[in-house]
Design a protein around this motif. Structure first.
Motif, PDB file in Angstrom:
ATOM      1  N   LYS A 234       1.296  -0.604  -2.161  1.00 48.28           N
ATOM      2  CA  LYS A 234       1.833   0.378  -1.234  1.00 48.28           C
ATOM      3  C   LYS A 234       2.607  -0.301  -0.111  1.00 48.28           C
ATOM      4  O   LYS A 234       2.240  -1.376   0.355  1.00 48.28           O
ATOM      5  CB  LYS A 234       0.700   1.213  -0.636  1.00 48.28           C
ATOM      6  CG  LYS A 234       0.026   2.142  -1.629  1.00 48.28           C
ATOM      7  CD  LYS A 234      -0.988   3.039  -0.940  1.00 48.28           C
ATOM      8  CE  LYS A 234      -1.613   4.012  -1.916  1.00 48.28           C
ATOM      9  NZ  LYS A 234      -2.601   4.898  -1.259  1.00 48.28           N
ATOM     10  N   LYS A 235       3.665   0.370   0.323  1.00 53.51           N
ATOM     11  CA  LYS A 235       4.480  -0.135   1.428  1.00 53.51           C
ATOM     12  C   LYS A 235       3.657  -0.121   2.720  1.00 53.51           C
ATOM     13  O   LYS A 235       2.863   0.787   2.964  1.00 53.51           O
ATOM     14  CB  LYS A 235       5.726   0.731   1.589  1.00 53.51           C
ATOM     15  CG  LYS A 235       6.699   0.251   2.656  1.00 53.51           C
ATOM     16  CD  LYS A 235       7.922   1.150   2.672  1.00 53.51           C
ATOM     17  CE  LYS A 235       8.974   0.640   3.665  1.00 53.51           C
ATOM     18  NZ  LYS A 235       8.543   0.764   5.061  1.00 53.51           N
TER      19      LYS A 235
ATOM     20  N   GLU B  59      -3.993   3.834   3.219  1.00 53.74           N
ATOM     21  CA  GLU B  59      -2.834   2.947   3.197  1.00 53.74           C
ATOM     22  C   GLU B  59      -3.183   1.566   3.753  1.00 53.74           C
ATOM     23  O   GLU B  59      -4.082   1.434   4.594  1.00 53.74           O
ATOM     24  CB  GLU B  59      -1.694   3.528   4.031  1.00 53.74           C
ATOM     25  CG  GLU B  59      -1.150   4.850   3.528  1.00 53.74           C
ATOM     26  CD  GLU B  59       0.090   5.266   4.287  1.00 53.74           C
ATOM     27  OE1 GLU B  59       0.931   4.384   4.597  1.00 53.74           O
ATOM     28  OE2 GLU B  59       0.242   6.473   4.581  1.00 53.74           O
TER      29      GLU B  59
ATOM     30  N   GLN C 188      -6.126  -4.162   3.849  1.00 52.01           N
ATOM     31  CA  GLN C 188      -6.228  -3.039   2.938  1.00 52.01           C
ATOM     32  C   GLN C 188      -7.244  -2.024   3.465  1.00 52.01           C
ATOM     33  O   GLN C 188      -8.186  -2.384   4.186  1.00 52.01           O
ATOM     34  CB  GLN C 188      -6.640  -3.523   1.549  1.00 52.01           C
ATOM     35  CG  GLN C 188      -5.625  -4.449   0.896  1.00 52.01           C
ATOM     36  CD  GLN C 188      -4.280  -3.772   0.695  1.00 52.01           C
ATOM     37  OE1 GLN C 188      -4.198  -2.631   0.250  1.00 52.01           O
ATOM     38  NE2 GLN C 188      -3.205  -4.499   1.043  1.00 52.01           N
TER      39      GLN C 188
END
Length: 285
Positions: free
Chosen positions: A2-3, A123, A209
């Motif tokens: 994920k960005k 995210e 993370q």
């Protein structure tokens, strides 16, 4: 992968090392040359592509959000007097780009990061400590994002520190190294010099993370009686990729008066409009 779009800024501290200056002004609003510390960190995050800044604040910290809000009266007055508004560049954000959450108890950095869990969601996110003023081109977080986009996982910013000062840092147990990238085999919070596994110290930038959030929720008190972010990160090692990036640039520790004054001098000496006067004063001093 994920960005990386979100960054957490733990800014709830009382700034007691700077009293009486911080009695009514947040420490993060103290200025280095002509910008407050928080602005340097936010500009670094924007350069790295961060879209949402999450301030973890406490009572009396409203000035942090106000600094990045639209100041209608100020802008109207400046415009009426024919003064350009470019001095306010970097301080105006669209709605939703700056959000805040309260840390209601001073339980440490790990707890501060955990307080942002509902905004971070599922995210990856960055953590920036404004006390660490990082000067480089590209900026520190941009260098870390470049590495993240290649290897993913969790990344900390690292710097070689004097062995006699390991008790002031989280220290990396290093694995394989590739240029400025080092595999992290373990993390130890504030070890004594004789116990430190290396002299590679973690400094105030992280890419993490979201799986760290439940770990922090279950983490008990560590060094100093606080919930240490280092302990939470250590629990991720072996579960997810974990690396350290040695920052290519200058770090100024603005957490105390000595480092803060030196940062002002160092950045002033980089300014064409200030360097001459500062050097002339230093020569006379």
């Amino acid at each position: 992968m994920k960005k990386l779009r979100k960054a957490v800024f733990p800014v709830a501290g009382l700034g007691t090392r700077f009293l009486p200056a911080t009695k009514a002004i947040p420490k993060e609003m103290l200025t280095v040359v002509d910008r407050p510390l928080i602005q340097y960190a936010v500009e670094e995050a924007r350069e790295a592509g961060i879209e949402q800044m999450i301030f973890v604040t406490s009572r009396g910290k409203d000035a942090l959000e106000d600094h990045f809000d639209v100041a209608y009266e100020l802008e109207a007055t400046m415009t009426a007097r024919g003064k350009p508004l470019d001095a306010l560049d970097g301080t105006r954000f669209p709605p939703g780009a700056i959000v805040s959450v309260r840390q209601q108890q001073p339980l440490g950095l790990g707890h501060a990061v955990w307080c942002a869990r509902d905004i971070v969601g599922d995210e990856p996110f960055a953590v920036l400590l404004p006390d660490d003023l990082m000067v480089g081109s590209p900026g520190c977080l941009a260098q870390m994002v470049e590495a993240y986009e290649k290897i993913g996982g969790n990344i900390v910013c690292a710097q070689e520190v004097p062995r006699e000062r390991t008790a002031s840092y989280g220290i990396v147990t290093p694995g394989a190294a590739d240029g400025r990238l080092t595999e992290v085999k373990g993390l130890v919070e504030k070890p004594r010099p004789e116990d430190a596994p290396s002299t590679l110290g973690v400094v105030g930038r992280y890419i993490l993370q979201p799986e760290i959030m439940p770990i922090l929720a279950a983490t008990g008190e560590g060094a100093g009686g606080e919930i240490q972010l280092t302990d939470g990160m250590a629990a991720l090692i072996g579960r997810q990729p974990f690396h350290a990036v040695t920052f290519d640039g200058e770090r100024h520790d603005c957490g105390d008066a000595r480092g803060f004054v030196l940062a002002n001098l160092a950045l002033a000496l980089k300014r064409d409009d200030l360097a001459g006067a500062v050097r002339a004063w230093l020569d006379r001093a």
